[in-house]
Scaffold this motif. Structure first.
Motif, PDB file in Angstrom:
ATOM      1  N   GLY A 100      51.350  -1.280  67.688  1.00 57.04           N
ATOM      2  CA  GLY A 100      50.541  -1.498  66.497  1.00 57.04           C
ATOM      3  C   GLY A 100      50.420  -2.953  66.112  1.00 57.04           C
ATOM      4  N   THR A 101      51.474  -3.748  66.331  1.00 60.86           N
ATOM      5  CA  THR A 101      51.413  -5.165  65.972  1.00 60.86           C
ATOM      6  C   THR A 101      50.303  -5.876  66.724  1.00 60.86           C
ATOM      7  OG1 THR A 101      53.159  -5.541  67.620  1.00 60.86           O
ATOM      8  CG2 THR A 101      53.832  -5.389  65.315  1.00 60.86           C
ATOM      9  N   ARG A 102      50.058  -5.471  67.964  1.00 62.72           N
ATOM     10  CA  ARG A 102      48.984  -6.075  68.759  1.00 62.72           C
ATOM     11  C   ARG A 102      47.622  -5.530  68.330  1.00 62.72           C
ATOM     12  NH1 ARG A 102      47.321  -7.048  74.215  1.00 62.72           N
ATOM     13  NH2 ARG A 102      45.287  -8.031  73.913  1.00 62.72           N
ATOM     14  N   VAL A 103      47.544  -4.222  68.133  1.00 67.46           N
ATOM     15  CA  VAL A 103      46.265  -3.585  67.819  1.00 67.46           C
ATOM     16  C   VAL A 103      45.687  -4.113  66.515  1.00 67.46           C
ATOM     17  CG1 VAL A 103      45.168  -1.390  67.213  1.00 67.46           C
ATOM     18  CG2 VAL A 103      46.773  -1.504  69.139  1.00 67.46           C
ATOM     19  N   PHE A 104      46.523  -4.215  65.477  1.00 67.23           N
ATOM     20  CA  PHE A 104      46.013  -4.584  64.161  1.00 67.23           C
ATOM     21  C   PHE A 104      45.851  -6.087  63.983  1.00 67.23           C
ATOM     22  CE2 PHE A 104      48.089  -0.402  63.381  1.00 67.23           C
ATOM     23  CZ  PHE A 104      46.919   0.303  63.138  1.00 67.23           C
ATOM     24  N   ALA A 105      46.308  -6.871  64.967  1.00 67.17           N
ATOM     25  CA  ALA A 105      46.142  -8.321  64.885  1.00 67.17           C
ATOM     26  C   ALA A 105      44.966  -8.821  65.718  1.00 67.17           C
ATOM     27  CB  ALA A 105      47.421  -9.023  65.342  1.00 67.17           C
ATOM     28  N   ASP A 106      44.410  -7.977  66.571  1.00 66.40           N
ATOM     29  CA  ASP A 106      43.374  -8.397  67.509  1.00 66.40           C
ATOM     30  C   ASP A 106      42.027  -7.791  67.104  1.00 66.40           C
ATOM     31  OD1 ASP A 106      41.688  -8.880  69.689  1.00 66.40           O
ATOM     32  OD2 ASP A 106      43.304  -8.640  71.154  1.00 66.40           O
ATOM     33  N   PRO A 107      41.040  -8.603  66.736  1.00 66.38           N
ATOM     34  CA  PRO A 107      39.740  -8.053  66.308  1.00 66.38           C
ATOM     35  C   PRO A 107      38.999  -7.298  67.404  1.00 66.38           C
ATOM     36  CG  PRO A 107      39.653 -10.455  66.472  1.00 66.38           C
ATOM     37  CD  PRO A 107      41.090 -10.070  66.617  1.00 66.38           C
ATOM     38  N   PHE A 108      39.401  -7.466  68.664  1.00 61.66           N
ATOM     39  CA  PHE A 108      38.793  -6.693  69.750  1.00 61.66           C
ATOM     40  C   PHE A 108      38.956  -5.197  69.485  1.00 61.66           C
ATOM     41  CE2 PHE A 108      39.112  -4.244  73.635  1.00 61.66           C
ATOM     42  CZ  PHE A 108      38.053  -4.693  74.397  1.00 61.66           C
ATOM     43  N   PHE A 109      40.171  -4.796  69.118  1.00 59.75           N
ATOM     44  CA  PHE A 109      40.432  -3.371  68.905  1.00 59.75           C
ATOM     45  C   PHE A 109      39.682  -2.853  67.683  1.00 59.75           C
ATOM     46  CE2 PHE A 109      44.279  -4.879  71.170  1.00 59.75           C
ATOM     47  CZ  PHE A 109      44.125  -4.134  72.318  1.00 59.75           C
ATOM     48  N   ALA A 110      39.578  -3.683  66.652  1.00 62.13           N
ATOM     49  CA  ALA A 110      38.827  -3.269  65.456  1.00 62.13           C
ATOM     50  C   ALA A 110      37.372  -3.001  65.809  1.00 62.13           C
ATOM     51  CB  ALA A 110      38.926  -4.349  64.381  1.00 62.13           C
ATOM     52  N   ALA A 111      36.768  -3.875  66.631  1.00 60.03           N
ATOM     53  CA  ALA A 111      35.368  -3.688  67.012  1.00 60.03           C
ATOM     54  C   ALA A 111      35.183  -2.430  67.846  1.00 60.03           C
ATOM     55  CB  ALA A 111      34.874  -4.916  67.779  1.00 60.03           C
ATOM     56  N   GLN A 112      36.102  -2.187  68.769  1.00 60.22           N
ATOM     57  CA  GLN A 112      35.967  -1.003  69.614  1.00 60.22           C
ATOM     58  C   GLN A 112      36.169   0.278  68.799  1.00 60.22           C
ATOM     59  OE1 GLN A 112      38.294  -1.107  73.278  1.00 60.22           O
ATOM     60  NE2 GLN A 112      36.458  -0.430  74.309  1.00 60.22           N
ATOM     61  N   LEU A 113      37.144   0.272  67.913  1.00 59.00           N
ATOM     62  CA  LEU A 113      37.362   1.435  67.050  1.00 59.00           C
ATOM     63  C   LEU A 113      36.182   1.674  66.118  1.00 59.00           C
ATOM     64  CD1 LEU A 113      41.136   0.980  66.153  1.00 59.00           C
ATOM     65  CD2 LEU A 113      40.133   2.894  67.413  1.00 59.00           C
ATOM     66  N   ARG A 114      35.545   0.594  65.659  1.00 55.37           N
ATOM     67  CA  ARG A 114      34.367   0.743  64.798  1.00 55.37           C
ATOM     68  C   ARG A 114      33.254   1.459  65.552  1.00 55.37           C
ATOM     69  NH1 ARG A 114      34.513  -4.054  63.009  1.00 55.37           N
ATOM     70  NH2 ARG A 114      33.070  -5.017  64.472  1.00 55.37           N
ATOM     71  N   GLY A 115      33.009   1.088  66.790  1.00 55.16           N
ATOM     72  CA  GLY A 115      31.980   1.755  67.579  1.00 55.16           C
ATOM     73  C   GLY A 115      32.305   3.210  67.832  1.00 55.16           C
ATOM     74  N   ILE A 116      33.555   3.498  68.169  1.00 52.80           N
ATOM     75  CA  ILE A 116      33.980   4.882  68.396  1.00 52.80           C
ATOM     76  C   ILE A 116      33.813   5.707  67.126  1.00 52.80           C
ATOM     77  CG2 ILE A 116      35.996   6.345  68.835  1.00 52.80           C
ATOM     78  CD1 ILE A 116      36.987   4.107  70.744  1.00 52.80           C
ATOM     79  N   SER A 117      34.284   5.155  66.008  1.00 52.12           N
ATOM     80  CA  SER A 117      34.229   5.887  64.740  1.00 52.12           C
ATOM     81  C   SER A 117      32.793   6.204  64.338  1.00 52.12           C
ATOM     82  CB  SER A 117      34.921   5.066  63.649  1.00 52.12           C
ATOM     83  OG  SER A 117      34.863   5.730  62.412  1.00 52.12           O
TER      84      SER A 117
END
Length: 339
Positions: free
Chosen positions: A76-93
């Motif tokens: 989680g420390t990596r996922v929530f610190a990296d905007p790459f994951f936020a962008a990918q999750l936004r598209g999935i959501s």
């Protein structure tokens, strides 16, 4: 004490629409065999009464849960610190929401979590899984395969254990890297270095291969391994300057790495781009547009990658034979101020 508000029932909808309870059930659960005029009457009654289907009962009828697991093979420390994951999750959501599906997020903090994730997927809680940020020695693909869950991967998986061809969505990492290095060479830079990502991930390997495609044989002093993080990029840039103080250009494996490299260059008194040209990869707006100077980078459509992953999974649920084995999105060089 507040009185409980009674929820509209299937029977109430059936009475309002003037049809049988079974007809209402087929309509709200997506079944076939109901004439269009009756479907319209049922939907009108559902809207008027504010009826909300019981998902648990619906899943018994349809054998679907309208829920998709998103498995990220990172802590989680990596996922929530990296905007790459936020962008990918936004598209999935966005894609799942458009099809009235729920997103269930599963992270792996360590090896002990792999069995937990596999048990959850095998337990019939979700209709499929979207998996990304895999590492080459990751047991997750095998565990997910054994769980029998339809799966789409983000990024090209790399395995050779007979599990068959995976369905995946990726970007043209190798082509994007070639474009970046060719641009640096066209600027007249002759000592072009590469700070890699973690080489147990195919995206980092592909970007290194793209660099090599243009540069030819390796000068080992010009390639430094890193980990897709700002601190890793900063450390790698310092190491690179110690090895090769004459370096005049750097292709960083992602924007966060480039951000760290930029800090190290400024610390050593190197001007960007006058002394050292710099190119990143991803084009994440929170990073690339706000560095000083703004970062030249290779753009991949991260949000669209997430959308496509979800779309392929949902399409495969409805028509398994209509799903391509892979989709590779194009990348483009975005010119800003660092190169």
């Amino acid at each position: 004490m507040t009185e409980a508000v009674s929820r509209p029932t299937l029977e109430a909808v059936a009475e309002r629409a003037g049809v049988s309870r079974a007809t209402v059930s087929r309509v709200v659960n997506g079944g076939d065999g109901v004439r269009a005029p009756l479907v319209a009457r049922v939907r009108e009654a559902v809207e008027e009464l504010g009826y909300v289907p019981n998902r648990a009962a619906r899943s018994l009828v349809t054998r679907r849960h309208d829920a998709v697991a998103v498995v990220i093979a990172e802590p989680g420390t990596r996922v929530f610190a990296d905007p790459f994951f936020a962008a990918q999750l936004r598209g999935i959501s966005k894609e799942l929401t458009a099809h009235d599906n729920q997103l269930v997020l599963l992270l792996t903090e360590g090896r002990d979590d792999h069995a937990r994730v596999a048990r959850y997927l095998a337990g019939g809680h979700v209709d499929g899984a979207l998996v990304f940020s895999l590492h080459l020695d990751d047991p997750l693909p095998g565990l997910i395969h054994d769980a029998g869950v339809p799966t789409v991967f983000g990024g090209r998986p790399d395995w050779s254990d007979g599990r068959g061809g995976p369905v995946y969505v990726d970007s043209d990492n190798r082509g994007g890297a070639r474009a970046a290095v060719r641009h640096l060479a066209a600027l007249g830079r002759t000592r072009i270095a590469h700070i890699t990502g973690p080489l147990d991930q195919t995206s980092a390997v592909d970007r290194l291969d793209g660099y090599r495609d243009v540069m030819g044989t390796d000068d080992p002093g010009l390639v430094v391994r890193s980990d897709f993080t700002p601190s890793g990029g900063e450390h790698a840039m310092r190491e690179l300057l110690d090895r090769r103080p004459d370096v005049d250009a750097v292709f960083a494996a992602n924007d966060l790495t480039a951000l760290g490299a930029l800090r190290a260059l400024r610390e050593r008194g190197r001007r960007v781009p006058e002394d050292v040209a710099l190119i990143g990869f991803d084009d994440m707006a929170p990073v690339a547009e706000q560095t000083d100077p703004p970062l030249t980078t290779v753009r991949q459509d991260i949000e669209e990658m997430g959308r496509l992953m979800a779309r392929l999974l949902l399409r495969g649920r409805a028509a398994p034979d209509d799903v391509p084995s892979s989709v590779v999105l194009p990348t483009t060089l975005v010119h800003r101020a660092t190169a």
